[in-house]
Design a protein around this motif. Structure first.
Motif, mmCIF file in Angstrom:
data_model
loop_
_atom_site.group_PDB
_atom_site.id
_atom_site.type_symbol
_atom_site.label_atom_id
_atom_site.label_comp_id
_atom_site.label_asym_id
_atom_site.label_seq_id
_atom_site.Cartn_x
_atom_site.Cartn_y
_atom_site.Cartn_z
ATOM 1 N N LEU A 174 0.811 -1.216 0.000
ATOM 2 C CA LEU A 174 0.000 0.000 0.000
ATOM 3 C C LEU A 174 0.848 1.270 0.000
ATOM 4 O O LEU A 174 0.325 2.361 -0.270
ATOM 5 N N LEU A 175 2.149 1.159 0.303
ATOM 6 C CA LEU A 175 3.023 2.331 0.210
ATOM 7 C C LEU A 175 3.183 2.812 -1.227
ATOM 8 O O LEU A 175 3.646 3.932 -1.462
ATOM 9 N N ALA B 75 0.652 5.923 8.894
ATOM 10 C CA ALA B 75 0.020 4.786 9.565
ATOM 11 C C ALA B 75 0.456 3.471 8.930
ATOM 12 O O ALA B 75 0.740 2.489 9.632
ATOM 13 N N PHE B 76 0.538 3.439 7.601
ATOM 14 C CA PHE B 76 0.969 2.218 6.926
ATOM 15 C C PHE B 76 2.452 1.938 7.191
ATOM 16 O O PHE B 76 2.861 0.776 7.306
ATOM 17 N N LEU C 121 -1.268 8.421 -1.181
ATOM 18 C CA LEU C 121 -2.069 8.517 0.035
ATOM 19 C C LEU C 121 -1.782 9.828 0.759
ATOM 20 O O LEU C 121 -0.685 10.391 0.636
ATOM 21 N N PRO C 122 -2.752 10.325 1.545
ATOM 22 C CA PRO C 122 -2.468 11.473 2.425
ATOM 23 C C PRO C 122 -1.352 11.115 3.398
ATOM 24 O O PRO C 122 -1.179 9.951 3.766
#
Length: 460
Positions: free
Chosen positions: A334-335, A346-347, A339-340
Protein backbone atom coordinates in the motif's frame (compact mmCIF):
# COMPACT_ATOMS: atom_id res chain seq x y z
CA UNK A 1 4.42 -13.60 54.21
CA UNK A 2 7.55 -15.46 53.07
CA UNK A 3 5.88 -16.20 49.75
CA UNK A 4 5.04 -12.51 49.31
CA UNK A 5 8.65 -11.52 49.99
CA UNK A 6 9.85 -14.15 47.54
CA UNK A 7 7.48 -12.89 44.84
CA UNK A 8 8.62 -9.32 45.40
CA UNK A 9 12.26 -10.40 45.19
CA UNK A 10 11.62 -12.24 41.96
CA UNK A 11 9.76 -9.30 40.41
CA UNK A 12 12.63 -7.00 41.33
CA UNK A 13 15.21 -9.40 39.87
CA UNK A 14 13.28 -9.94 36.64
CA UNK A 15 12.76 -6.18 36.32
CA UNK A 16 16.49 -5.57 36.61
CA UNK A 17 17.35 -8.31 34.15
CA UNK A 18 14.79 -7.29 31.54
CA UNK A 19 15.68 -3.60 31.94
CA UNK A 20 19.41 -4.14 31.55
CA UNK A 21 18.91 -6.52 28.63
CA UNK A 22 16.57 -4.03 26.95
CA UNK A 23 19.00 -1.13 27.33
CA UNK A 24 21.74 -3.30 25.83
CA UNK A 25 19.61 -3.96 22.78
CA UNK A 26 18.67 -0.28 22.54
CA UNK A 27 22.31 0.30 21.64
CA UNK A 28 22.14 -2.59 19.16
CA UNK A 29 19.23 -0.80 17.46
CA UNK A 30 21.09 2.49 17.66
CA UNK A 31 24.05 0.91 15.91
CA UNK A 32 21.72 -0.44 13.22
CA UNK A 33 20.12 2.88 12.29
CA UNK A 34 22.83 5.42 13.09
CA UNK A 35 24.58 4.30 9.91
CA UNK A 36 21.38 4.74 7.88
CA UNK A 37 20.99 8.29 9.19
CA UNK A 38 24.46 9.32 7.95
CA UNK A 39 24.39 7.49 4.59
CA UNK A 40 22.89 10.51 2.76
CA UNK A 41 25.73 12.64 4.18
CA UNK A 42 28.36 10.17 2.94
CA UNK A 43 26.74 9.99 -0.51
CA UNK A 44 26.66 13.77 -0.95
CA UNK A 45 29.89 14.88 0.76
CA UNK A 46 33.15 13.13 -0.27
CA UNK A 47 34.92 15.16 2.42
CA UNK A 48 33.65 12.84 5.13
CA UNK A 49 35.27 9.50 4.20
CA UNK A 50 36.05 9.91 0.51
CA UNK A 51 33.76 9.16 -2.41
CA UNK A 52 30.87 6.88 -1.40
CA UNK A 53 28.59 5.53 -4.13
CA UNK A 54 25.28 3.73 -3.38
CA UNK A 55 27.02 0.38 -3.96
CA UNK A 56 29.87 1.30 -1.57
CA UNK A 57 27.34 2.57 1.00
CA UNK A 58 25.50 -0.75 0.82
CA UNK A 59 28.77 -2.64 1.33
CA UNK A 60 29.72 -0.48 4.32
CA UNK A 61 26.32 -1.17 5.84
CA UNK A 62 26.88 -4.89 5.43
CA UNK A 63 30.32 -5.08 7.09
CA UNK A 64 28.79 -4.63 10.54
CA UNK A 65 26.37 -7.44 9.80
CA UNK A 66 29.17 -9.80 8.83
CA UNK A 67 30.63 -9.04 12.25
CA UNK A 68 27.25 -9.69 13.87
CA UNK A 69 27.13 -13.09 12.16
CA UNK A 70 30.61 -13.98 13.43
CA UNK A 71 29.87 -12.69 16.94
CA UNK A 72 26.56 -14.50 17.19
CA UNK A 73 27.98 -17.83 16.11
CA UNK A 74 30.96 -17.46 18.45
CA UNK A 75 28.64 -16.59 21.33
CA UNK A 76 26.47 -19.60 20.55
CA UNK A 77 29.56 -21.79 20.73
CA UNK A 78 30.50 -20.65 24.22
CA UNK A 79 27.39 -19.24 25.99
CA UNK A 80 25.93 -22.72 26.57
CA UNK A 81 29.33 -23.73 28.01
CA UNK A 82 30.68 -20.74 29.99
CA UNK A 83 27.37 -19.02 30.74
CA UNK A 84 25.21 -16.17 29.51
CA UNK A 85 26.45 -13.51 31.94
CA UNK A 86 30.13 -13.59 30.95
CA UNK A 87 29.31 -13.37 27.26
CA UNK A 88 26.91 -10.45 27.73
CA UNK A 89 29.33 -8.41 29.86
CA UNK A 90 32.10 -8.95 27.31
CA UNK A 91 29.73 -7.94 24.51
CA UNK A 92 28.81 -4.65 26.22
CA UNK A 93 32.46 -3.67 26.49
CA UNK A 94 33.36 -4.89 22.99
CA UNK A 95 30.75 -3.02 20.96
CA UNK A 96 31.17 0.18 23.02
CA UNK A 97 34.88 0.33 22.24
CA UNK A 98 34.12 -0.52 18.62
CA UNK A 99 31.70 2.40 18.27
CA UNK A 100 34.26 4.79 19.75
CA UNK A 101 36.96 3.62 17.32
CA UNK A 102 34.54 3.86 14.38
CA UNK A 103 34.06 7.56 15.18
CA UNK A 104 37.79 8.06 14.59
CA UNK A 105 37.85 6.54 11.08
CA UNK A 106 39.11 8.73 8.23
CA UNK A 107 38.74 6.35 5.25
CA UNK A 108 36.07 3.97 4.02
CA UNK A 109 38.44 1.02 4.59
CA UNK A 110 38.99 1.84 8.28
CA UNK A 111 35.32 2.68 8.73
CA UNK A 112 34.28 -0.67 7.25
CA UNK A 113 36.81 -2.57 9.37
CA UNK A 114 35.61 -0.98 12.58
CA UNK A 115 31.98 -1.61 11.62
CA UNK A 116 32.90 -5.29 11.33
CA UNK A 117 34.66 -5.29 14.72
CA UNK A 118 31.72 -3.54 16.39
CA UNK A 119 29.37 -6.06 14.84
CA UNK A 120 31.11 -8.94 16.62
CA UNK A 121 30.12 -7.49 20.00
CA UNK A 122 26.59 -6.71 18.84
CA UNK A 123 26.15 -10.25 17.54
CA UNK A 124 27.32 -11.81 20.79
CA UNK A 125 24.84 -9.68 22.72
CA UNK A 126 21.83 -10.38 20.49
CA UNK A 127 22.58 -14.11 20.50
CA UNK A 128 22.77 -14.40 24.28
CA UNK A 129 20.12 -11.98 25.54
CA UNK A 130 17.10 -14.03 24.50
CA UNK A 131 18.35 -17.14 26.31
CA UNK A 132 18.96 -15.29 29.58
CA UNK A 133 15.61 -13.49 29.54
CA UNK A 134 13.67 -16.66 28.65
CA UNK A 135 15.27 -18.48 31.58
CA UNK A 136 14.28 -15.81 34.11
CA UNK A 137 10.84 -14.87 32.73
CA UNK A 138 7.86 -16.55 34.42
CA UNK A 139 5.87 -19.17 32.55
CA UNK A 140 3.18 -17.63 30.39
CA UNK A 141 5.17 -14.41 30.07
CA UNK A 142 8.25 -15.54 28.17
CA UNK A 143 7.21 -14.14 24.77
CA UNK A 144 6.16 -10.87 26.41
CA UNK A 145 9.47 -10.59 28.30
CA UNK A 146 11.41 -11.25 25.12
CA UNK A 147 9.23 -8.78 23.21
CA UNK A 148 9.95 -6.09 25.79
CA UNK A 149 13.65 -6.89 25.65
CA UNK A 150 14.01 -7.09 21.88
CA UNK A 151 11.87 -3.96 21.52
CA UNK A 152 15.12 -2.33 22.57
CA UNK A 153 16.29 -2.79 18.98
CA UNK A 154 13.61 -0.62 17.31
CA UNK A 155 13.68 1.74 20.31
CA UNK A 156 17.37 2.24 19.67
CA UNK A 157 16.62 2.70 15.99
CA UNK A 158 14.02 5.31 16.89
CA UNK A 159 16.53 7.00 19.20
CA UNK A 160 19.13 7.14 16.43
CA UNK A 161 16.67 8.73 14.00
CA UNK A 162 15.52 11.27 16.60
CA UNK A 163 19.04 12.21 17.64
CA UNK A 164 20.05 12.54 13.99
CA UNK A 165 17.21 15.02 13.44
CA UNK A 166 18.22 16.99 16.53
CA UNK A 167 22.01 16.66 16.66
CA UNK A 168 23.51 15.52 13.35
CA UNK A 169 24.13 19.04 12.07
CA UNK A 170 25.69 20.04 15.39
CA UNK A 171 27.89 17.06 16.27
CA UNK A 172 28.38 15.41 12.86
CA UNK A 173 28.48 11.71 12.14
CA UNK A 174 31.45 11.18 14.46
CA UNK A 175 29.50 12.51 17.43
CA UNK A 176 26.60 10.23 16.53
CA UNK A 177 28.89 7.19 16.71
CA UNK A 178 30.47 8.33 19.97
CA UNK A 179 27.02 8.27 21.57
CA UNK A 180 27.02 4.53 20.84
CA UNK A 181 30.05 4.11 23.13
CA UNK A 182 28.20 5.26 26.27
CA UNK A 183 27.42 1.72 27.55
CA UNK A 184 31.08 1.34 28.50
CA UNK A 185 30.63 3.80 31.38
CA UNK A 186 26.91 3.34 32.10
CA UNK A 187 25.39 -0.04 31.25
CA UNK A 188 28.46 -2.23 31.82
CA UNK A 189 29.03 -1.28 35.49
CA UNK A 190 25.33 -1.73 36.29
CA UNK A 191 25.13 -5.09 34.54
CA UNK A 192 28.23 -6.30 36.40
CA UNK A 193 26.47 -5.59 39.70
CA UNK A 194 22.86 -6.49 38.89
CA UNK A 195 22.82 -9.20 36.21
CA UNK A 196 23.15 -12.73 37.67
CA UNK A 197 23.88 -15.96 35.85
CA UNK A 198 20.88 -18.05 34.88
CA UNK A 199 20.04 -20.71 37.51
CA UNK A 200 18.59 -22.87 34.72
CA UNK A 201 21.94 -22.79 32.90
CA UNK A 202 23.87 -23.49 36.12
CA UNK A 203 21.65 -26.48 36.80
CA UNK A 204 22.07 -27.78 33.24
CA UNK A 205 25.85 -27.75 33.79
CA UNK A 206 25.53 -29.73 37.04
CA UNK A 207 26.38 -26.71 39.24
CA UNK A 208 23.40 -27.30 41.50
CA UNK A 209 24.65 -25.52 44.63
CA UNK A 210 25.31 -22.36 42.61
CA UNK A 211 21.92 -22.67 40.92
CA UNK A 212 20.16 -22.88 44.28
CA UNK A 213 22.17 -19.94 45.65
CA UNK A 214 21.30 -17.70 42.69
CA UNK A 215 17.68 -18.85 42.78
CA UNK A 216 17.43 -17.92 46.46
CA UNK A 217 19.16 -14.57 45.91
CA UNK A 218 16.97 -13.60 42.95
CA UNK A 219 13.70 -15.12 44.14
CA UNK A 220 13.22 -17.25 41.03
CA UNK A 221 10.77 -20.11 41.34
CA UNK A 222 12.14 -23.46 42.45
CA UNK A 223 10.44 -26.01 40.23
CA UNK A 224 10.98 -29.49 38.96
CA UNK A 225 13.70 -29.73 36.38
CA UNK A 226 13.14 -30.92 32.89
CA UNK A 227 14.75 -34.24 32.08
CA UNK A 228 16.82 -32.52 29.42
CA UNK A 229 18.40 -30.27 32.05
CA UNK A 230 19.61 -32.97 34.43
CA UNK A 231 23.30 -33.61 33.73
CA UNK A 232 23.38 -37.38 34.08
CA UNK A 233 25.81 -39.54 32.12
CA UNK A 234 22.91 -40.79 29.99
CA UNK A 235 21.63 -37.30 29.14
CA UNK A 236 25.09 -36.04 28.22
CA UNK A 237 25.20 -38.68 25.50
CA UNK A 238 21.56 -38.64 24.45
CA UNK A 239 20.93 -34.90 24.57
CA UNK A 240 23.93 -32.94 23.43
CA UNK A 241 24.42 -29.29 24.35
CA UNK A 242 25.10 -26.24 22.19
CA UNK A 243 25.41 -26.50 18.42
CA UNK A 244 25.86 -30.27 18.67
CA UNK A 245 22.35 -30.47 20.11
CA UNK A 246 20.99 -28.38 17.24
CA UNK A 247 22.32 -30.98 14.81
CA UNK A 248 20.32 -33.74 16.48
CA UNK A 249 17.35 -35.38 14.77
CA UNK A 250 14.97 -33.45 17.03
CA UNK A 251 16.20 -30.00 16.10
CA UNK A 252 17.96 -30.14 12.72
CA UNK A 253 15.02 -29.37 10.41
CA UNK A 254 13.40 -26.69 12.60
CA UNK A 255 16.80 -25.08 13.16
CA UNK A 256 17.34 -24.75 9.40
CA UNK A 257 13.84 -23.33 8.94
CA UNK A 258 14.13 -20.92 11.87
CA UNK A 259 17.48 -19.72 10.53
CA UNK A 260 15.92 -19.01 7.12
CA UNK A 261 12.99 -17.31 8.84
CA UNK A 262 15.31 -15.03 10.79
CA UNK A 263 17.31 -14.27 7.64
CA UNK A 264 14.15 -13.21 5.82
CA UNK A 265 13.07 -10.99 8.70
CA UNK A 266 16.46 -9.35 9.06
CA UNK A 267 16.78 -8.76 5.31
CA UNK A 268 13.62 -6.66 5.52
CA UNK A 269 14.72 -4.94 8.73
CA UNK A 270 18.14 -3.88 7.47
CA UNK A 271 16.99 -2.98 3.97
CA UNK A 272 14.35 -0.60 5.32
CA UNK A 273 16.38 0.86 8.19
CA UNK A 274 19.34 1.54 5.90
CA UNK A 275 17.51 2.81 2.82
CA UNK A 276 14.09 4.12 3.90
CA UNK A 277 15.36 7.72 4.39
CA UNK A 278 16.90 7.66 0.92
CA UNK A 279 13.80 6.08 -0.66
CA UNK A 280 11.46 8.62 0.91
CA UNK A 281 13.82 11.39 -0.09
CA UNK A 282 13.49 10.24 -3.69
CA UNK A 283 9.73 10.28 -3.19
CA UNK A 284 9.98 14.02 -2.55
CA UNK A 285 10.30 14.32 1.22
CA UNK A 286 12.89 16.53 2.94
CA UNK A 287 15.86 15.09 4.83
CA UNK A 288 14.19 15.51 8.22
CA UNK A 289 10.90 14.30 6.79
CA UNK A 290 12.59 11.15 5.51
CA UNK A 291 14.19 10.52 8.91
CA UNK A 292 10.75 10.94 10.50
CA UNK A 293 9.62 7.84 8.60
CA UNK A 294 12.27 5.89 10.54
CA UNK A 295 10.74 7.15 13.78
CA UNK A 296 7.31 5.93 12.74
CA UNK A 297 8.68 2.62 11.37
CA UNK A 298 10.40 1.71 14.61
CA UNK A 299 7.68 3.12 16.85
CA UNK A 300 5.20 0.86 15.08
CA UNK A 301 7.56 -2.07 15.56
CA UNK A 302 7.74 -1.56 19.34
CA UNK A 303 4.03 -1.07 19.96
CA UNK A 304 2.99 -3.79 17.53
CA UNK A 305 5.40 -6.37 18.93
CA UNK A 306 4.33 -5.73 22.53
CA UNK A 307 0.67 -6.25 21.63
CA UNK A 308 1.37 -9.26 19.41
CA UNK A 309 3.54 -10.92 22.07
CA UNK A 310 0.55 -11.22 24.38
CA UNK A 311 -1.23 -13.23 21.71
CA UNK A 312 1.96 -15.27 21.19
CA UNK A 313 2.02 -16.18 24.90
CA UNK A 314 -1.63 -17.13 24.82
CA UNK A 315 -1.93 -18.94 21.50
CA UNK A 316 1.68 -19.75 20.59
CA UNK A 317 4.09 -17.61 18.55
CA UNK A 318 4.01 -19.48 15.24
CA UNK A 319 0.76 -18.17 13.77
CA UNK A 320 1.28 -14.73 15.30
CA UNK A 321 4.62 -14.42 13.48
CA UNK A 322 3.04 -15.57 10.21
CA UNK A 323 0.18 -13.08 10.56
CA UNK A 324 2.57 -10.26 11.41
CA UNK A 325 4.58 -10.92 8.25
CA UNK A 326 1.37 -10.79 6.20
CA UNK A 327 0.32 -7.47 7.72
CA UNK A 328 3.74 -6.07 6.84
CA UNK A 329 3.43 -7.32 3.27
CA UNK A 330 0.05 -5.67 2.85
CA UNK A 331 1.30 -2.37 4.26
CA UNK A 332 4.40 -2.42 2.02
CA UNK A 333 2.22 -2.91 -1.03
CA UNK A 334 0.00 0.00 0.00
CA UNK A 335 3.02 2.33 0.21
CA UNK A 336 2.94 2.35 -3.60
CA UNK A 337 -0.50 4.05 -3.57
CA UNK A 338 -0.84 7.83 -3.50
CA UNK A 339 -2.07 8.52 0.03
CA UNK A 340 -2.47 11.47 2.42
CA UNK A 341 0.56 11.90 4.67
CA UNK A 342 -1.26 10.75 7.82
CA UNK A 343 -2.46 7.55 6.17
CA UNK A 344 0.99 6.94 4.71
CA UNK A 345 2.57 7.25 8.16
CA UNK A 346 0.02 4.79 9.56
CA UNK A 347 0.97 2.22 6.93
CA UNK A 348 4.68 2.79 7.65
CA UNK A 349 3.93 1.98 11.31
CA UNK A 350 2.29 -1.29 10.22
CA UNK A 351 5.35 -1.99 8.07
CA UNK A 352 7.36 -1.59 11.29
CA UNK A 353 5.25 -4.32 12.93
CA UNK A 354 5.64 -6.58 9.89
CA UNK A 355 9.45 -6.22 9.75
CA UNK A 356 11.30 -5.12 12.92
CA UNK A 357 8.30 -6.07 15.08
CA UNK A 358 8.12 -9.51 13.50
CA UNK A 359 11.83 -10.03 14.11
CA UNK A 360 11.21 -9.31 17.80
CA UNK A 361 8.53 -12.00 17.82
CA UNK A 362 10.88 -14.41 16.02
CA UNK A 363 13.46 -14.09 18.81
CA UNK A 364 10.77 -14.91 21.37
CA UNK A 365 9.64 -17.85 19.22
CA UNK A 366 13.19 -19.21 19.07
CA UNK A 367 14.02 -18.59 22.75
CA UNK A 368 10.99 -20.63 23.86
CA UNK A 369 11.41 -23.34 21.22
CA UNK A 370 14.60 -25.00 22.51
CA UNK A 371 15.50 -26.75 25.77
CA UNK A 372 17.95 -25.04 28.15
CA UNK A 373 21.22 -26.70 27.11
CA UNK A 374 20.77 -25.72 23.43
CA UNK A 375 18.76 -22.52 23.87
CA UNK A 376 21.65 -20.07 23.61
CA UNK A 377 22.99 -21.92 20.57
CA UNK A 378 19.51 -21.83 19.00
CA UNK A 379 19.13 -18.09 19.52
CA UNK A 380 22.72 -17.57 18.37
CA UNK A 381 22.10 -19.60 15.21
CA UNK A 382 19.06 -17.55 14.31
CA UNK A 383 20.78 -14.27 15.16
CA UNK A 384 23.95 -15.32 13.30
CA UNK A 385 22.58 -17.13 10.27
CA UNK A 386 19.82 -14.54 10.11
CA UNK A 387 22.49 -11.89 9.63
CA UNK A 388 23.06 -13.31 6.16
CA UNK A 389 19.73 -11.70 5.40
CA UNK A 390 20.84 -8.60 7.28
CA UNK A 391 24.01 -8.47 5.20
CA UNK A 392 21.94 -8.81 2.06
CA UNK A 393 19.48 -6.08 3.08
CA UNK A 394 21.73 -3.02 2.62
CA UNK A 395 23.41 -4.64 -0.41
CA UNK A 396 20.12 -5.46 -2.14
CA UNK A 397 18.72 -2.04 -1.33
CA UNK A 398 21.80 -0.35 -2.75
CA UNK A 399 21.75 -2.48 -5.89
CA UNK A 400 18.03 -1.87 -6.47
CA UNK A 401 18.51 1.89 -6.15
CA UNK A 402 21.69 1.90 -8.25
CA UNK A 403 19.88 -0.08 -11.00
CA UNK A 404 17.39 2.73 -11.46
CA UNK A 405 14.42 0.51 -10.59
CA UNK A 406 11.19 2.43 -9.99
CA UNK A 407 10.35 3.22 -6.37
CA UNK A 408 7.11 1.20 -6.48
CA UNK A 409 8.97 -1.82 -7.87
CA UNK A 410 11.39 -1.73 -4.94
CA UNK A 411 8.47 -1.83 -2.51
CA UNK A 412 6.93 -4.75 -4.41
CA UNK A 413 10.19 -6.72 -4.04
CA UNK A 414 10.05 -6.15 -0.28
CA UNK A 415 6.37 -7.16 -0.24
CA UNK A 416 7.20 -10.50 -1.87
CA UNK A 417 9.88 -11.15 0.76
CA UNK A 418 7.40 -10.53 3.59
CA UNK A 419 4.92 -12.99 2.02
CA UNK A 420 7.71 -15.56 1.76
CA UNK A 421 8.48 -15.06 5.46
CA UNK A 422 4.87 -15.77 6.38
CA UNK A 423 4.79 -18.98 4.35
CA UNK A 424 8.13 -20.10 5.80
CA UNK A 425 6.82 -19.62 9.35
CA UNK A 426 3.89 -21.94 8.73
CA UNK A 427 6.11 -24.90 7.80
CA UNK A 428 8.20 -24.79 11.02
CA UNK A 429 7.34 -28.04 12.87
CA UNK A 430 5.96 -28.09 16.39
CA UNK A 431 8.47 -28.08 19.22
CA UNK A 432 9.57 -31.38 20.76
CA UNK A 433 6.81 -33.17 22.70
CA UNK A 434 5.82 -31.41 25.90
CA UNK A 435 3.03 -31.57 28.39
CA UNK A 436 -0.12 -29.48 28.15
CA UNK A 437 0.16 -25.70 28.46
CA UNK A 438 -0.54 -23.94 31.68
CA UNK A 439 -4.03 -22.71 32.36
CA UNK A 440 -3.00 -19.27 31.23
CA UNK A 441 -2.01 -20.67 27.86
CA UNK A 442 1.44 -19.18 27.94
CA UNK A 443 4.40 -20.25 25.88
CA UNK A 444 5.69 -23.73 25.35
CA UNK A 445 4.98 -26.15 28.20
CA UNK A 446 7.62 -28.45 29.62
CA UNK A 447 7.69 -32.23 29.70
CA UNK A 448 6.95 -33.96 32.97
CA UNK A 449 10.14 -35.44 34.44
CA UNK A 450 10.44 -38.85 35.99
CA UNK A 451 10.41 -38.91 39.82
CA UNK A 452 14.15 -39.49 39.91
CA UNK A 453 14.68 -36.31 37.88
CA UNK A 454 12.76 -33.96 40.19
CA UNK A 455 15.86 -32.59 41.82
CA UNK A 456 17.03 -29.45 40.12
CA UNK A 457 15.93 -25.84 40.75
CA UNK A 458 15.32 -23.89 37.54
CA UNK A 459 14.14 -20.45 36.62
CA UNK A 460 11.43 -21.80 34.37
Amino acid sequence: MASTRQDALRRRSVTWIVSLATVGLVFDGYDLVVYGTVVPLFLRDPGQLGEVTPAVAGALGSYALVGVLVGALLAGSVADVIGRRKVMLTAYAWFSVGMALTALATTTAVFGLMRFVTGIGVGALVATTGALVAEFAPAGRKNLANAITYSGVPLGSLLAALLAILLLDAIGWRGMFLIGALPLVTLLPLAYLKMPESPAWLASRGRLDEARAVAARTGVAISEARAADVPTAESVTAQRAGFAGLASRTYLLPTVLLGLLSATGLLLVYALNTWLPELMGRAGFSTNGSLAFLLVLNGGAVLGALVASRFADRYGPKHVVAGSFLLGALALALLTVSLPLGVLLAFVAVVGLGTSGTQILIYGFVATYYRTNVRSAGVAWCAGFGRLGGIGGPLIGGLLIASGLALNSIFYVLTALAVFGSLLTLVVPKAESRTAPSARGGGLPTPTPAPSERLVPTAE
